[in-house]
Design a protein around this motif. Structure first.
Motif, PDB file in Angstrom:
ATOM      1  N   MET A   2       0.821  -1.200   0.000  1.00 17.50           N
ATOM      2  CA  MET A   2       0.000   0.000   0.000  1.00 17.50           C
ATOM      3  C   MET A   2       0.866   1.266   0.000  1.00 17.50           C
ATOM      4  SD  MET A   2      -2.582   1.348   2.917  1.00 17.50           S
ATOM      5  CE  MET A   2      -1.209   1.777   3.937  1.00 17.50           C
ATOM      6  N   GLU A   3       0.424   2.259  -0.764  1.00 16.93           N
ATOM      7  CA  GLU A   3       1.093   3.558  -0.737  1.00 16.93           C
ATOM      8  C   GLU A   3       0.782   4.237   0.598  1.00 16.93           C
ATOM      9  OE1 GLU A   3       3.077   5.162  -3.012  1.00 16.93           O
ATOM     10  OE2 GLU A   3       3.081   3.326  -4.175  1.00 16.93           O
ATOM     11  N   GLN A   4       1.784   4.775   1.258  1.00 18.57           N
ATOM     12  CA  GLN A   4       1.586   5.434   2.549  1.00 18.57           C
ATOM     13  C   GLN A   4       1.272   6.912   2.340  1.00 18.57           C
ATOM     14  OE1 GLN A   4       5.006   4.497   4.972  1.00 18.57           O
ATOM     15  NE2 GLN A   4       4.319   2.409   5.266  1.00 18.57           N
ATOM     16  N   GLU A   5       0.087   7.173   1.811  1.00 18.92           N
ATOM     17  CA  GLU A   5      -0.338   8.526   1.478  1.00 18.92           C
ATOM     18  C   GLU A   5      -1.114   9.152   2.627  1.00 18.92           C
ATOM     19  OE1 GLU A   5      -2.615   7.573  -1.964  1.00 18.92           O
ATOM     20  OE2 GLU A   5      -0.884   7.787  -3.289  1.00 18.92           O
ATOM     21  N   CYS A   6      -1.079  10.472   2.711  1.00 19.80           N
ATOM     22  CA  CYS A   6      -1.750  11.197   3.791  1.00 19.80           C
ATOM     23  C   CYS A   6      -3.239  10.857   3.894  1.00 19.80           C
ATOM     24  CB  CYS A   6      -1.581  12.705   3.608  1.00 19.80           C
ATOM     25  SG  CYS A   6       0.093  13.267   3.982  1.00 19.80           S
ATOM     26  N   GLY A   7      -3.916  10.675   2.774  1.00 16.07           N
ATOM     27  CA  GLY A   7      -5.342  10.379   2.789  1.00 16.07           C
ATOM     28  C   GLY A   7      -5.687   9.076   3.483  1.00 16.07           C
ATOM     29  N   LYS A   8      -4.715   8.188   3.687  1.00 17.83           N
ATOM     30  CA  LYS A   8      -4.929   6.897   4.348  1.00 17.83           C
ATOM     31  C   LYS A   8      -4.385   6.886   5.775  1.00 17.83           C
ATOM     32  CE  LYS A   8      -4.389   4.759  -0.134  1.00 17.83           C
ATOM     33  NZ  LYS A   8      -3.413   4.163  -1.022  1.00 17.83           N
ATOM     34  N   CYS A   9      -3.909   8.030   6.226  1.00 15.92           N
ATOM     35  CA  CYS A   9      -3.243   8.135   7.526  1.00 15.92           C
ATOM     36  C   CYS A   9      -4.226   8.519   8.632  1.00 15.92           C
ATOM     37  CB  CYS A   9      -2.142   9.195   7.425  1.00 15.92           C
ATOM     38  SG  CYS A   9      -1.187   9.411   8.945  1.00 15.92           S
ATOM     39  N   ALA A  14      -9.787  15.125   6.420  1.00 19.04           N
ATOM     40  CA  ALA A  14     -10.166  15.588   5.084  1.00 19.04           C
ATOM     41  C   ALA A  14     -10.897  16.925   5.136  1.00 19.04           C
ATOM     42  CB  ALA A  14     -11.064  14.554   4.415  1.00 19.04           C
ATOM     43  N   ALA A  15     -10.662  17.734   4.120  1.00 24.35           N
ATOM     44  CA  ALA A  15     -11.340  19.020   4.007  1.00 24.35           C
ATOM     45  C   ALA A  15     -12.795  18.796   3.633  1.00 24.35           C
ATOM     46  CB  ALA A  15     -10.655  19.864   2.933  1.00 24.35           C
ATOM     47  N   ARG A  16     -13.649  19.637   4.130  1.00 22.57           N
ATOM     48  CA  ARG A  16     -15.060  19.575   3.757  1.00 22.57           C
ATOM     49  C   ARG A  16     -15.234  20.380   2.478  1.00 22.57           C
ATOM     50  NH1 ARG A  16     -14.865  15.867   6.801  1.00 22.57           N
ATOM     51  NH2 ARG A  16     -15.426  15.950   8.978  1.00 22.57           N
ATOM     52  N   SER A  17     -15.658  19.704   1.438  1.00 27.17           N
ATOM     53  CA  SER A  17     -15.850  20.389   0.160  1.00 27.17           C
ATOM     54  C   SER A  17     -17.010  19.747  -0.578  1.00 27.17           C
ATOM     55  CB  SER A  17     -14.575  20.331  -0.688  1.00 27.17           C
ATOM     56  OG  SER A  17     -14.338  19.007  -1.089  1.00 27.17           O
ATOM     57  N   CYS A  18     -17.376  20.309  -1.701  1.00 27.27           N
ATOM     58  CA  CYS A  18     -18.488  19.770  -2.476  1.00 27.27           C
ATOM     59  C   CYS A  18     -18.021  18.653  -3.419  1.00 27.27           C
ATOM     60  CB  CYS A  18     -19.171  20.886  -3.254  1.00 27.27           C
ATOM     61  SG  CYS A  18     -18.070  21.734  -4.394  1.00 27.27           S
ATOM     62  N   MET A  19     -16.739  18.338  -3.402  1.00 28.69           N
ATOM     63  CA  MET A  19     -16.213  17.277  -4.252  1.00 28.69           C
ATOM     64  C   MET A  19     -16.555  15.910  -3.670  1.00 28.69           C
ATOM     65  SD  MET A  19     -12.442  18.754  -4.881  1.00 28.69           S
ATOM     66  CE  MET A  19     -12.068  19.116  -6.550  1.00 28.69           C
ATOM     67  N   GLU A  20     -16.672  14.904  -4.549  1.00 31.11           N
ATOM     68  CA  GLU A  20     -16.969  13.551  -4.093  1.00 31.11           C
ATOM     69  C   GLU A  20     -15.854  13.007  -3.207  1.00 31.11           C
ATOM     70  OE1 GLU A  20     -17.472   9.239  -6.129  1.00 31.11           O
ATOM     71  OE2 GLU A  20     -18.584  10.883  -7.046  1.00 31.11           O
ATOM     72  N   LYS A  21     -14.616  13.174  -3.650  1.00 34.42           N
ATOM     73  CA  LYS A  21     -13.451  12.752  -2.868  1.00 34.42           C
ATOM     74  C   LYS A  21     -12.615  13.984  -2.569  1.00 34.42           C
ATOM     75  CE  LYS A  21     -11.882   8.247  -3.677  1.00 34.42           C
ATOM     76  NZ  LYS A  21     -10.916   7.388  -4.333  1.00 34.42           N
ATOM     77  N   PRO A  22     -12.251  14.193  -1.311  1.00 37.76           N
ATOM     78  CA  PRO A  22     -11.410  15.355  -1.004  1.00 37.76           C
ATOM     79  C   PRO A  22     -10.015  15.198  -1.610  1.00 37.76           C
ATOM     80  CG  PRO A  22     -11.738  14.001   0.955  1.00 37.76           C
ATOM     81  CD  PRO A  22     -12.589  13.415  -0.134  1.00 37.76           C
ATOM     82  N   THR A  23      -9.430  16.292  -2.053  1.00 32.72           N
ATOM     83  CA  THR A  23      -8.082  16.268  -2.622  1.00 32.72           C
ATOM     84  C   THR A  23      -7.059  16.848  -1.649  1.00 32.72           C
ATOM     85  OG1 THR A  23      -8.473  18.398  -3.684  1.00 32.72           O
ATOM     86  CG2 THR A  23      -8.873  16.417  -5.008  1.00 32.72           C
ATOM     87  N   THR A  45      -2.327  19.779   3.802  1.00 29.95           N
ATOM     88  CA  THR A  45      -1.605  18.740   3.068  1.00 29.95           C
ATOM     89  C   THR A  45      -2.491  18.189   1.962  1.00 29.95           C
ATOM     90  OG1 THR A  45      -0.318  16.700   3.239  1.00 29.95           O
ATOM     91  CG2 THR A  45      -2.283  16.842   4.600  1.00 29.95           C
ATOM     92  N   TRP A  46      -1.879  17.679   0.910  1.00 34.74           N
ATOM     93  CA  TRP A  46      -2.604  17.024  -0.171  1.00 34.74           C
ATOM     94  C   TRP A  46      -2.867  15.568   0.209  1.00 34.74           C
ATOM     95  CZ3 TRP A  46      -4.650  20.253  -3.396  1.00 34.74           C
ATOM     96  CH2 TRP A  46      -3.994  21.446  -3.707  1.00 34.74           C
ATOM     97  N   VAL A  47      -3.923  14.990  -0.320  1.00 34.05           N
ATOM     98  CA  VAL A  47      -4.302  13.613  -0.029  1.00 34.05           C
ATOM     99  C   VAL A  47      -3.191  12.637  -0.409  1.00 34.05           C
ATOM    100  CG1 VAL A  47      -5.915  11.771  -0.665  1.00 34.05           C
ATOM    101  CG2 VAL A  47      -6.764  14.049  -0.190  1.00 34.05           C
ATOM    102  N   ASN A  48      -2.485  12.887  -1.508  1.00 35.65           N
ATOM    103  CA  ASN A  48      -1.479  11.934  -1.988  1.00 35.65           C
ATOM    104  C   ASN A  48      -0.053  12.228  -1.510  1.00 35.65           C
ATOM    105  OD1 ASN A  48      -1.041  14.185  -3.528  1.00 35.65           O
ATOM    106  ND2 ASN A  48      -1.068  13.137  -5.478  1.00 35.65           N
ATOM    107  N   LYS A  49       0.110  13.166  -0.591  1.00 30.71           N
ATOM    108  CA  LYS A  49       1.436  13.467  -0.049  1.00 30.71           C
ATOM    109  C   LYS A  49       1.852  12.359   0.931  1.00 30.71           C
ATOM    110  CE  LYS A  49       4.081  17.068   2.180  1.00 30.71           C
ATOM    111  NZ  LYS A  49       4.060  18.318   2.901  1.00 30.71           N
ATOM    112  N   THR A  50       3.136  12.206   1.164  1.00 35.53           N
ATOM    113  CA  THR A  50       3.631  11.215   2.124  1.00 35.53           C
ATOM    114  C   THR A  50       4.568  11.892   3.121  1.00 35.53           C
ATOM    115  OG1 THR A  50       5.517  10.641   0.734  1.00 35.53           O
ATOM    116  CG2 THR A  50       3.523   9.326   0.436  1.00 35.53           C
ATOM    117  N   CYS A  51       4.716  11.250   4.296  1.00 34.96           N
ATOM    118  CA  CYS A  51       5.687  11.746   5.277  1.00 34.96           C
ATOM    119  C   CYS A  51       6.109  10.609   6.200  1.00 34.96           C
ATOM    120  CB  CYS A  51       5.142  12.932   6.074  1.00 34.96           C
ATOM    121  SG  CYS A  51       4.158  12.497   7.503  1.00 34.96           S
TER     122      CYS A  51
END
Length: 64
Positions: A2-9, A14-23, A45-51
């Motif tokens: 699995m990619e260790q991306e921020c969105g899975k951490c 996640a930001a509240r937005s009108c998009m289906e998936k937050p970016t 941070t972006w969803v796909n960023k890593t740290c």
């Protein structure tokens, strides 16, 4: 693996937005100490960023 991306951490909020998936969202790992109390300080941070502080969030599939 699995990619260790921020969105899975577990530290990602996640930001509240009108998009289906937050970016983007906020990393709550960063902690600020003031006097005797400690507070979370969310950083953009972006969803796909890593740290190096990645910890998998409950409910995320490892086999993606």
């Amino acid at each position: 693996m699995m990619e260790q991306e921020c969105g899975k951490c577990r530290f990602f909020s996640a930001a509240r937005s009108c998009m289906e998936k937050p970016t983007w969202g906020h990393c709550t790992y960063a902690v600020r100490e003031e006097g005797n109390r400690t507070e979370s300080e969310g950083r953009f941070t972006w969803v796909n960023k890593t740290c190096e502080h990645f910890k998998i969030r409950e409910g995320v599939s490892v086999f993606r």
